[in-house]
Write a protein that holds these residues in place. Structure first.
Motif, PDB file in Angstrom:
ATOM      1  N   LYS A 191      46.001  73.864  68.736  1.00 55.96           N
ATOM      2  CA  LYS A 191      47.005  73.370  67.790  1.00 55.96           C
ATOM      3  C   LYS A 191      47.917  74.515  67.361  1.00 55.96           C
ATOM      4  O   LYS A 191      47.603  75.694  67.551  1.00 55.96           O
ATOM      5  CB  LYS A 191      46.329  72.766  66.551  1.00 55.96           C
ATOM      6  CG  LYS A 191      45.438  73.742  65.804  1.00 55.96           C
ATOM      7  CD  LYS A 191      44.700  73.065  64.665  1.00 55.96           C
ATOM      8  CE  LYS A 191      43.766  74.058  63.959  1.00 55.96           C
ATOM      9  NZ  LYS A 191      43.033  73.418  62.853  1.00 55.96           N
ATOM     10  N   ALA A 192      49.049  74.115  66.786  1.00 55.60           N
ATOM     11  CA  ALA A 192      50.019  75.054  66.206  1.00 55.60           C
ATOM     12  C   ALA A 192      50.210  74.688  64.745  1.00 55.60           C
ATOM     13  O   ALA A 192      50.364  73.503  64.406  1.00 55.60           O
ATOM     14  CB  ALA A 192      51.345  74.998  66.961  1.00 55.60           C
ATOM     15  N   SER A 202      49.776  66.721  74.638  1.00 54.89           N
ATOM     16  CA  SER A 202      49.502  66.395  76.030  1.00 54.89           C
ATOM     17  C   SER A 202      48.886  67.603  76.726  1.00 54.89           C
ATOM     18  O   SER A 202      49.343  68.744  76.550  1.00 54.89           O
ATOM     19  CB  SER A 202      50.792  65.979  76.749  1.00 54.89           C
ATOM     20  OG  SER A 202      50.556  65.778  78.126  1.00 54.89           O
ATOM     21  N   LEU A 203      47.864  67.346  77.527  1.00 52.30           N
ATOM     22  CA  LEU A 203      47.242  68.417  78.290  1.00 52.30           C
ATOM     23  C   LEU A 203      48.122  68.873  79.442  1.00 52.30           C
ATOM     24  O   LEU A 203      48.237  70.069  79.720  1.00 52.30           O
ATOM     25  CB  LEU A 203      45.876  67.946  78.814  1.00 52.30           C
ATOM     26  CG  LEU A 203      45.118  68.932  79.707  1.00 52.30           C
ATOM     27  CD1 LEU A 203      44.758  70.189  78.924  1.00 52.30           C
ATOM     28  CD2 LEU A 203      43.868  68.273  80.276  1.00 52.30           C
ATOM     29  N   LEU A 204      48.764  67.929  80.084  1.00 50.05           N
ATOM     30  CA  LEU A 204      49.595  68.268  81.236  1.00 50.05           C
ATOM     31  C   LEU A 204      50.904  68.930  80.827  1.00 50.05           C
ATOM     32  O   LEU A 204      51.528  69.626  81.640  1.00 50.05           O
ATOM     33  CB  LEU A 204      49.876  67.006  82.058  1.00 50.05           C
ATOM     34  CG  LEU A 204      48.644  66.281  82.613  1.00 50.05           C
ATOM     35  CD1 LEU A 204      49.073  65.026  83.369  1.00 50.05           C
ATOM     36  CD2 LEU A 204      47.850  67.202  83.533  1.00 50.05           C
ATOM     37  N   ALA A 205      51.332  68.721  79.583  1.00 52.39           N
ATOM     38  CA  ALA A 205      52.581  69.321  79.131  1.00 52.39           C
ATOM     39  C   ALA A 205      52.408  70.729  78.586  1.00 52.39           C
ATOM     40  O   ALA A 205      53.392  71.384  78.229  1.00 52.39           O
ATOM     41  CB  ALA A 205      53.228  68.437  78.063  1.00 52.39           C
ATOM     42  N   PHE A 243      49.201  79.100  81.040  1.00 46.50           N
ATOM     43  CA  PHE A 243      48.267  80.120  80.556  1.00 46.50           C
ATOM     44  C   PHE A 243      47.325  79.555  79.497  1.00 46.50           C
ATOM     45  O   PHE A 243      46.173  79.992  79.383  1.00 46.50           O
ATOM     46  CB  PHE A 243      49.046  81.328  80.021  1.00 46.50           C
ATOM     47  CG  PHE A 243      49.625  81.163  78.655  1.00 46.50           C
ATOM     48  CD1 PHE A 243      48.975  81.674  77.549  1.00 46.50           C
ATOM     49  CD2 PHE A 243      50.822  80.484  78.459  1.00 46.50           C
ATOM     50  CE1 PHE A 243      49.507  81.533  76.279  1.00 46.50           C
ATOM     51  CE2 PHE A 243      51.359  80.350  77.199  1.00 46.50           C
ATOM     52  CZ  PHE A 243      50.699  80.869  76.097  1.00 46.50           C
ATOM     53  N   ILE A 244      47.777  78.558  78.719  1.00 43.95           N
ATOM     54  CA  ILE A 244      46.880  77.951  77.735  1.00 43.95           C
ATOM     55  C   ILE A 244      45.798  77.127  78.431  1.00 43.95           C
ATOM     56  O   ILE A 244      44.617  77.160  78.053  1.00 43.95           O
ATOM     57  CB  ILE A 244      47.684  77.073  76.746  1.00 43.95           C
ATOM     58  CG1 ILE A 244      48.627  77.942  75.919  1.00 43.95           C
ATOM     59  CG2 ILE A 244      46.741  76.300  75.830  1.00 43.95           C
ATOM     60  CD1 ILE A 244      49.431  77.173  74.905  1.00 43.95           C
TER      61      ILE A 244
END
Length: 238
Positions: free
Chosen positions: A48-49, A65-68, A72-73
């Motif tokens: 999260k941010a 979204s995981l794909l977005a 590197f994350i």
């Protein structure tokens, strides 16, 4: 046994630190370089941010979204999860393979299990070390890039905790592996010494009967000759 206990304690402590790094909030914190008045502090981790205003109120937003996500994350997530899993199995195998425990089978089997546990701890430390280094490299490259005009960040506390846990995992796993190697080498040297030091109990004398021989090579008296003609020397037992 003492080396195994020390290696287990060190590597398990490192695995605990690595596990605590994953949910920690401050992987990166907004930089105050060049700012006079700070109204908000930005910080984020692998999930999260968030932003904290001057009154202390924080607002967070999970990554939708995981794909977005950036590559590197995603890589850091996978490496950290792999590090935690490897450390978990390494701690279980270390408990089974240590000499101070009563489970695991024979000493040879326990030695193999403990060595496998040490390899798991080393791999766990390498995975977490790679994840923290990759994340830190992205932060430092953006901070020192003069063409990067967005918000710049600095290294958070989670990265330092992850580095410390990684080093402990690697050191503890290495101690476990070296302890098994030392015990195997000592057992082989003892077997070799016993084999070489075993005396021989069978000697066949090739000296004539009239010559002096050792106690182990002395010939028994000849009872096949007639009575009275037998000659016993002074060292013979009747």
């Amino acid at each position: 046994m003492l080396q195994e206990i020390v290696g287990f304690i060190v590597s398990t402590s490192g695995w605990v630190l690595v596990s605590s790094t994953l949910p920690t909030d401050y992987w990166k914190v907004s930089s105050l370089d060049g700012t006079v008045i700070t109204t908000a502090t930005y910080w984020s981790n692998l999930w999260k941010a968030c932003v904290t205003d001057s009154t202390g109120v924080s607002n967070c937003k999970d990554f939708p979204s995981l794909l977005a996500l950036d590559g590197f994350i995603q890589a850091c997530r996978g490496l950290m999860i792999a590090a935690i899993c490897l450390g978990f199995f390494g701690s279980i195998f270390a408990l089974v393979g240590m000499k101070c425990t009563k489970i695991g089978g024979t000493d040879k089997v326990k030695a193999n299990i403990a060595c496998f546990a040490g390899v798991n701890f080393i791999l766990s430390g390498l995975c977490s070390l790679s994840a923290c280094s990759l994340y830190a490299h992205r932060i430092t490259s953006e901070f020192f890039d003069p063409m990067y005009i967005a918000q710049k960040y600095e290294l958070g506390a989670a990265l330092f905790i992850g580095w410390a846990g990684s080093v402990l995992c690697i050191i503890g796993g290495s101690v476990l592996c070296f302890s098994i190697a030392d015990s195997c080498s000592k057992s082989r040297s003892q077997v070799k010494y016993i084999y070489r030091g075993a005396p021989s109990h069978s000697h066949i004398s090739s000296h004539p009967r009239g010559q002096a021989t050792s106690v182990n090579q002395r010939l028994p008296p000849d009872y096949s000759s007639p009575p009275g003609s037998q000659h016993f020397d002074k060292n013979a037992y009747v």
